[in-house]
Design a protein around this motif. Structure first.
Motif, short mmCIF file in Angstrom:
data_model
loop_
_atom_site.label_atom_id
_atom_site.label_comp_id
_atom_site.label_asym_id
_atom_site.label_seq_id
_atom_site.Cartn_x
_atom_site.Cartn_y
_atom_site.Cartn_z
N LEU A 180 0.84 -1.20 0.00
CA LEU A 180 0.00 0.00 0.00
C LEU A 180 0.87 1.24 0.00
N VAL A 181 0.50 2.22 -0.80
CA VAL A 181 1.17 3.51 -0.80
C VAL A 181 0.99 4.16 0.56
N GLN A 182 2.08 4.71 1.11
CA GLN A 182 2.08 5.34 2.42
C GLN A 182 2.79 6.69 2.36
N PRO A 183 2.44 7.61 3.26
CA PRO A 183 3.27 8.82 3.38
C PRO A 183 4.63 8.44 3.93
N ALA A 211 10.25 7.87 -3.49
CA ALA A 211 10.77 8.92 -4.37
C ALA A 211 11.20 10.09 -3.51
N ASP A 212 12.22 10.83 -3.98
CA ASP A 212 12.70 11.96 -3.20
C ASP A 212 11.95 13.25 -3.52
N PRO A 220 2.06 17.99 -1.84
CA PRO A 220 3.52 17.93 -1.69
C PRO A 220 3.99 16.73 -0.88
N VAL A 221 3.07 15.90 -0.42
CA VAL A 221 3.42 14.79 0.47
C VAL A 221 4.34 13.80 -0.25
N LEU A 222 5.43 13.45 0.41
CA LEU A 222 6.32 12.41 -0.11
C LEU A 222 5.78 11.04 0.28
N THR A 223 5.98 10.07 -0.59
CA THR A 223 5.34 8.78 -0.41
C THR A 223 6.33 7.63 -0.57
N CYS A 224 5.88 6.46 -0.11
CA CYS A 224 6.68 5.25 -0.23
C CYS A 224 5.74 4.06 -0.33
N VAL A 225 6.29 2.91 -0.68
CA VAL A 225 5.52 1.66 -0.69
C VAL A 225 6.37 0.57 -0.04
N PRO A 226 6.09 0.23 1.21
CA PRO A 226 6.72 -0.95 1.80
C PRO A 226 5.94 -2.20 1.37
N ALA A 245 14.68 3.89 2.96
CA ALA A 245 14.56 5.00 2.01
C ALA A 245 15.83 5.82 1.88
N ALA A 246 16.78 5.61 2.78
CA ALA A 246 17.98 6.45 2.80
C ALA A 246 18.69 6.54 1.46
N PRO A 247 18.88 5.44 0.71
CA PRO A 247 19.59 5.56 -0.56
C PRO A 247 18.93 6.53 -1.54
N ALA A 248 17.58 6.60 -1.53
CA ALA A 248 16.89 7.50 -2.45
C ALA A 248 17.18 8.96 -2.14
N PHE A 249 17.59 9.24 -0.91
CA PHE A 249 17.88 10.61 -0.50
C PHE A 249 19.38 10.87 -0.39
N GLY A 250 20.17 9.93 -0.86
CA GLY A 250 21.61 10.12 -0.87
C GLY A 250 22.27 10.01 0.49
N ILE A 251 21.59 9.43 1.47
CA ILE A 251 22.16 9.31 2.82
C ILE A 251 23.03 8.06 2.86
#
Length: 496
Positions: A180-183, A211-212, A220-226, A245-251
């Motif tokens: 499910l798509v999540q914030p 997505a970053d 403007p909400v950022l989302t993810c799918v676990p 999610a860290a790799p998507a944000f370059g962490i």
């Protein structure tokens, strides 16, 4: 490309209408429709790759994007859905009927229903639960239906989408998948902790998308799918989903030494709240002679307080140098004990920033403004050693990943008092001591360029103290920037 039907065009028209002419209704429903490429990604990871016939549920299906895409892979009879919007359900049914007119309309009506997806499917199980449930905060959650029983045990501000995630774990059998798509806030938000724990108790996150930047038009909400597989061996700390999610944000990924203790072993970490914020307001003045500096989050940089050199805001007012009338505050009585407890040597940690921003109040002369965190060393703790820990690039990268999604912006690092207390200590005592010395000299630096060079040296030695990959230093230094002040000073130049 799949063929488009008149019902597909009707779905597009309905969604455009909500977006352009009925935005209040769209916000109240928490309805933001999913891009086709994300639908495809979810189904690729939720459905069997070999095309095995399975049943699929979208519990908040809207006009049926997930249902139609799944039906094109599995057949119309394999898909089920629900939604509270009757018009959206009518369109979803028409789209499915257009996909396979041999399936009677009455059968589709039993599979796709007007109902609250949190309660509609009691006693049923499916091979996969997919979709994009409504994103609704506490104040609008009743728009998702009267299903308070499914919020029991959850924090008051748990987003409705996360409630759907927990509920969906009961709607799949062993080996079943929930996607499910999540914030992005589900990764680390305190009130989503029970949802993450439920996932860990039932299975594991086996795939992950994020997505970053925003992908849903109109928000403007950022989302993810676990992607959660029930019965899989847990591999992710329930409080550490942010690392996914860290790799998507370059962490950069960091591995910190185990068993070295935490900041909380050496200091009391405290955050103040509404009572202190509003209680202080009558006693705050601008440039009050003899007043106690009030330090806001915006005035804290790494090893630097900008109080009196940069403007800030407190209680909706702008100040050049916010100062507390301590005598009047003590005479008032209400915050006297609080002020005495804060006017001690301490670190002040900004609520959030591009890195962990902390400064030492060596003489106990400042008062913190909400949401600044106060870190008060114990009897045997050294203020500067603690500052070096909070400036350490591996610690900042660790916090940035672990608590990703809790800040106001995707690039910010936000830590609570509890999270500051949980930050680990370094393994190399000698390097730590040198880092503490450099941090102290950096805070006393006479110029911005001098402070920059000393901070860079502090970051390098503290990276060594944690025996961490230098990539964490490179990432950290790329984010350490002093904000311009009103004189036009552009900030630091980067040391070579």
């Amino acid at each position: 490309m799949a063929r488009r039907t008149g019902a597909d065009e009707a779905a597009d028209a309905y969604e455009r209408h909500l977006a352009e002419h009925d935005r209040d209704r769209r916000r109240a429903q928490g309805a933001f429709y999913t891009p086709p490429e994300l639908v495809a990604w979810v189904l690729d990871h939720a459905l069997p790759a070999d095309g095995t016939a399975v049943t699929v549920l979208d519990p908040a299906c809207g006009t049926g994007h997930f249902l139609v895409a799944a039906a094109r892979r599995l057949g119309v009879r394999a898909v089920h859905g629900s939604d509270l919007d009757p018009e959206a359900i009518r369109i979803a049914r028409e789209r499915l009927h257009a996909e396979d007119p041999t399936v009677p309309a009455e059968e589709i009506e039993r599979q796709v229903v007007v109902a609250d997806g949190l309660t509609a499917w009691a006693g049923r199980t499916f091979a996969a639960v997919v979709g994009n449930p409504p994103f609704l905060g506490q104040l609008r959650r009743h728009s998702a239906g009267r299903s308070e029983e499914h919020r029991r045990g959850l924090g008051a501000y748990t987003d409705t989408s996360a409630v759907f995630l927990r509920r969906s774990l009961d709607l799949v059998g062993q080996g079943g998948v929930v996607a499910l798509v999540q914030p992005l806030s589900v990764l680390a938000a305190r009130d989503a902790g029970a949802v993450r724990a439920a996932v860990a108790s039932r299975g594991a996150v086996t795939d992950f998308w994020c997505a970053d930047g925003p992908v849903f038009a109109g928000t403007p909400v950022l989302t993810c799918v676990p992607v959660v597989r029930v019965g899989a061996a847990p591999s992710t700390d329930p409080d550490g989903w942010g690392a996914l999610a860290a790799p998507a944000f370059g962490i950069p990924a960091v591995t910190l030494p185990p068993g070295t203790g935490t900041v909380g072993d050496l200091a009391d970490c405290t955050a103040d709240f509404r009572d202190q914020y509003y209680g202080l307001a009558p006693f705050v003045h601008d440039r009050l002679p003899g007043g106690v500096p009030l330090v806001t989050t915006g005035l804290i940089d790494p090893a630097e307080s900008r109080w009196g050199r940069a403007p800030t805001r407190f209680a909706r007012r702008r100040y050049d140098a916010p100062s507390v009338d301590l005598a009047a505050l003590r005479a008032g009585g209400g915050l006297a004990r609080w002020a005495d407890a804060r006017l001690v040597p301490k670190l002040l940690v900004a609520g959030q920033g591009r890195v962990i921003e902390a400064v030492a109040d060596e003489h106990g002369a400042w008062l913190p403004s909400v949401p600044v965190v106060s870190v008060v060393p114990g009897v045997r703790a050294d203020l500067w050693r603690l500052l070096a820990v909070l400036l350490a690039p591996p610690v900042v990268a660790h916090a940035a990943a672990r608590y990703l999604g809790t800040g106001l912006t995707p690039g910010s690092v936000k830590v609570s008092a509890r999270q500051v207390a949980a930050l680990p200590l370094p393994a190399d005592e000698h390097a730590w001591a040198e880092g503490a010395r450099l941090a102290r000299v950096a805070q006393a630096a006479a110029s911005g360029d001098e402070r920059a060079a000393l901070l860079a040296a502090t970051g390098r030695i503290m990276t060594d103290a944690y025996r961490a990959d230098p990539a964490s230093y490179d990432w950290w230094w790329g984010r350490v920037r002093r904000r311009p002040d009103e004189s036009g000073d552009p900030g630091w130049s980067t040391p070579a």
